[in-house]
Design a protein around this motif. Structure first.
Motif, short mmCIF file in Angstrom:
data_model
loop_
_atom_site.label_atom_id
_atom_site.label_comp_id
_atom_site.label_asym_id
_atom_site.label_seq_id
_atom_site.Cartn_x
_atom_site.Cartn_y
_atom_site.Cartn_z
N THR A 109 -54.64 -15.34 -58.98
CA THR A 109 -53.69 -15.16 -57.89
C THR A 109 -54.29 -15.63 -56.56
OG1 THR A 109 -52.58 -13.34 -59.00
CG2 THR A 109 -52.33 -13.45 -56.61
N GLN A 149 -46.63 -12.62 -58.42
CA GLN A 149 -46.97 -11.77 -59.56
C GLN A 149 -46.09 -10.52 -59.59
OE1 GLN A 149 -51.15 -11.16 -60.01
NE2 GLN A 149 -50.90 -9.69 -61.67
N ASP A 162 -46.72 -17.30 -61.01
CA ASP A 162 -47.76 -16.28 -61.20
C ASP A 162 -47.26 -15.20 -62.16
OD1 ASP A 162 -50.01 -14.79 -61.04
OD2 ASP A 162 -50.03 -14.57 -58.85
N GLU A 163 -47.63 -15.34 -63.41
CA GLU A 163 -47.23 -14.39 -64.47
C GLU A 163 -45.73 -14.15 -64.45
OE1 GLU A 163 -49.75 -11.06 -65.13
OE2 GLU A 163 -51.50 -12.03 -64.26
MG LIG Z 1 -53.01 -12.08 -60.51
#
Ligand SMILES: [Mg+2]
Ligand SMILES: Nc1ncnc2c1ncn2[C@@H]1O[C@H](COP(=O)(O)OP(=O)(O)O)[C@@H](O)[C@H]1O
Lengths: 314, 249
Positions: free
Chosen positions: B49, B91, B169-170
């Motif tokens: 991240t 995220q 991000d994810e």
């Molecule tokens: Mg992360």
């Protein structure tokens, strides 16, 4: 849609024409009260224009009001009136621009404290300048402006502020500010120059406040820093805008009108405990009406209630 | 994928960022070619991240260069980077709760240069709503959406600007198996449109299905890089994940 806008515009113009007749009533007390009402309506609306969407709580209202009033005290006899107002507006805009650029990167509580300190700083600067340079402590305001003139000027400014607010709300800048208020990080990633947007609106709002100070100055015949920079104004305006609801253009006026009347009454009846009463009213509002009167109206008008998200709660 | 066609969309070299004594990203190098999906893997806390935050301008790098289409963007303000064609998701999903779906997507395109004419913008918003599976929800407040719909909306906002590079991000985290399949199809369709993607992901089935290449980070450093199948069978990678997230999650 445009028919609705035209209808609304016509109603607003008619209301404006009616309000313009108030000085013709010939009652000095009502005129004074009407001036107070307009003064706080403009200040609270201007406050809400910036603080509503961005949720930055500013206590700098007094600073700008004072800059406007002092500009008149210094230049009132030297320049023709329109030029005095123009100078005041320019000064307010410059101060706001500098303050905005240096503080709008601060977050939440630091911004509140800074804006409060700013008022004191400017006041002390004025005192220092007057004592050391111009060697006077107060100034007489000799301008040929009647109470009715003050009222009409404020009325024009009120109309201008609502028009401006309406135009901004429909503009890309207005949308940018709403996005910033929702989530500043997302705003930046959407390509919004957040610093520019915030400084621009802060400056617009502050310029209006400065103009109010300038227009109001002839009301006093004698001005000194403690009169022009009375920090009570910042708090009163904040409370009014929060009571009305700062997330709507028409919100602050809903707080400004009843509270101006109430404050008028209280400060006459309880001059000594007025500040304490003010504090209690503030707490009550934040606690009971987090979205202000405007929020209450919205809640009542949406029967199938989507839960309103909480906004400016200081 | 064609790794050597023209300028890479993203070239990172010597990228470093520390928080106090903790070096979250340490001397990171990699490139992402046009049209490629690059997986960015690694256990929690390995700096993924932070790397995305550096690329998108949330954080300033201590050292290193980041080139987007050849232009160094290291240290630029994030709004400038966004206008140069970079978009991302977060995220922890971030949508604008006080606005409806339409306005959320509009936020993604209204501030790009040059400005789109209003009618064209509305059309693009409709297309995007449709594309992420939110057609018919345009006036629904974002606050009322389910978790996967919030993710969809966030993706639509990121896509609204027609980015050259998309950082996810994810984005697939927390979806149930059927939602996951939909999500994978959605990202695959983006590749077909030629969007270049950096995909931070723990869901290995998705990584296998989507990524052309992967790099793996551990404690801020790159410990492996290569074609997805090779990287995932690398012994060092398996070791880095032990105690973290299992490779075949
Ligand atoms: Mg992360
Ligand atoms: N803003 C920050 N301040 C201090 N430490 C941070 C910050 N952001 C991330 N870190 C630390 O940097 C390391 C890498 O974090 P992160 O990039 O979020 O990892 P990942 O996304 O791979 O899980 C972690 O140890 C994390 O605690």
């Amino acid at each position: 849609m445009s028919a609705r806008i035209a209808g609304f515009g016509a109603t607003a113009l008619a209301a404006l024409a009616l309000l313009a007749l108030v000085p013709r009533l010939g009652n000095a007390y009502y005129l004074a009260l009407a001036i107070s009402l307009l003064q706080y309506t403009v200040l609270a609306t201007a406050w809400g224009m910036f603080s509503g969407p961005t949720r930055y709580v500013s206590l700098a209202t007094t600073a700008f009001f004072g800059v406007g009033a002092y500009t008149v005290a210094v230049l009132g006899e030297i320049l023709p009136w329109p030029l005095v107002l123009l100078t005041a507006a320019a000064l307010g805009a410059i101060v706001a621009g500098i303050v905005g650029l240096s503080t709008l990167r601060l977050s939440g509580v630091y911004f509140v404290i800074f804006t409060f300190g700013l008022t004191e700083l400017i006041r002390q600067l004025v005192v220092w300048f007057e004592v050391n340079k111009s060697r006077v402590l107060g100034r007489y305001v000799f301008v040929n402006i009647t109470q009715a003139d003050i009222y009409w000027q404020l009325l024009v400014l009120t109309a201008a502020v609502f028009l401006l607010g309406w135009l901004i709300a429909r503009s890309r800048l207005g949308f940018a500010l709403r996005v910033i208020g929702e989530d500043e990080t997302v705003a930046k990633h959407c390509g919004i120059n957040t610093t520019f947007a915030k400084v621009a609106l802060f400056t617009i709002s502050a310029t209006v406040m400065t103009l109010v100070g300038a227009i109001m100055a002839p009301r006093w015949t004698y001005i000194e820093p403690s009169i022009a920079f009375n920090s009570m104004i910042s708090f009163q305006v904040l409370i009014m805008a929060l009571l009305g609801g700062a997330h709507r253009l028409w919100g602050p006026v809903l707080g400004a009108v009843p509270l101006t009347l109430l404050f008028e009454l209280l400060s006459a009846r309880f001059p000594n405990t007025f500040t304490i009463i003010l504090g209690c009213i503030f707490l009550l509002i934040v606690y009971m009406l987090p979205r202000g009167v405007a929020g209450l109206f919205e809640k009542l008008s949406t029967t199938a209630g989507g839960k309103p998200t909480q906004r400016v709660a200081a | 994928m064609s790794q050597d066609s023209g300028t890479p969309v993203l070239t990172i070299s010597g990228l470093r960022r520390a928080f106090g004594g903790l070096v979250a990203v340490n001397d990171l190098d990699f490139t992402v070619a046009q049209g490629e999906i690059m997986g960015l893997l690694g256990p929690n806390g390995s700096g993924k991240t932070t790397a995305l935050n550096l690329i998108s301008g949330v954080l300033r790098p201590d050292a290193g260069t980041i080139r987007l289409m050849g232009q160094n963007i290291a240290g630029l303000a994030s709004y400038r980077i966004a206008r140069l064609g970079l978009a991302r998701t977060f995220q922890l999903v971030r949508v604008l709760d006080g606005m409806d779906c339409r306005e959320n997507i509009k936020a993604g395109l209204a501030f790009q240069r040059p400005h789109l004419p209003a009618s064209e913008a509305e059309l693009r918003i409709d297309t995007l709503l449709d594309r992420v599976g939110l057609a018919g929800h345009d006036r629904r407040p974002a606050a009322d959406l389910t978790y996967i719909d919030r993710k969809r909306l966030e993706l639509a906002r990121a896509l609204a600007a027609k980015p050259r590079l998309l950082l996810l991000d994810e984005w697939l985290a927390g979806l149930n198996p059927s939602e996951l399949a939909i999500g994978i199809d959605l990202i695959r369709a983006l590749r077909a449109d030629g969007i270049t993607i950096v995909l931070v992901e723990h869901v290995m089935s998705a990584v296998r299905a989507l990524c052309d290449r992967c790099i793996v980070m551990s404690s801020g450093r790159k410990i492996a890089e290569g074609a997805t199948a090779d990287v995932l069978s690398d012994a060092a990678v398996v070791k880095a994940y032990l105690g973290g997230v299992a490779v075949d999650a």
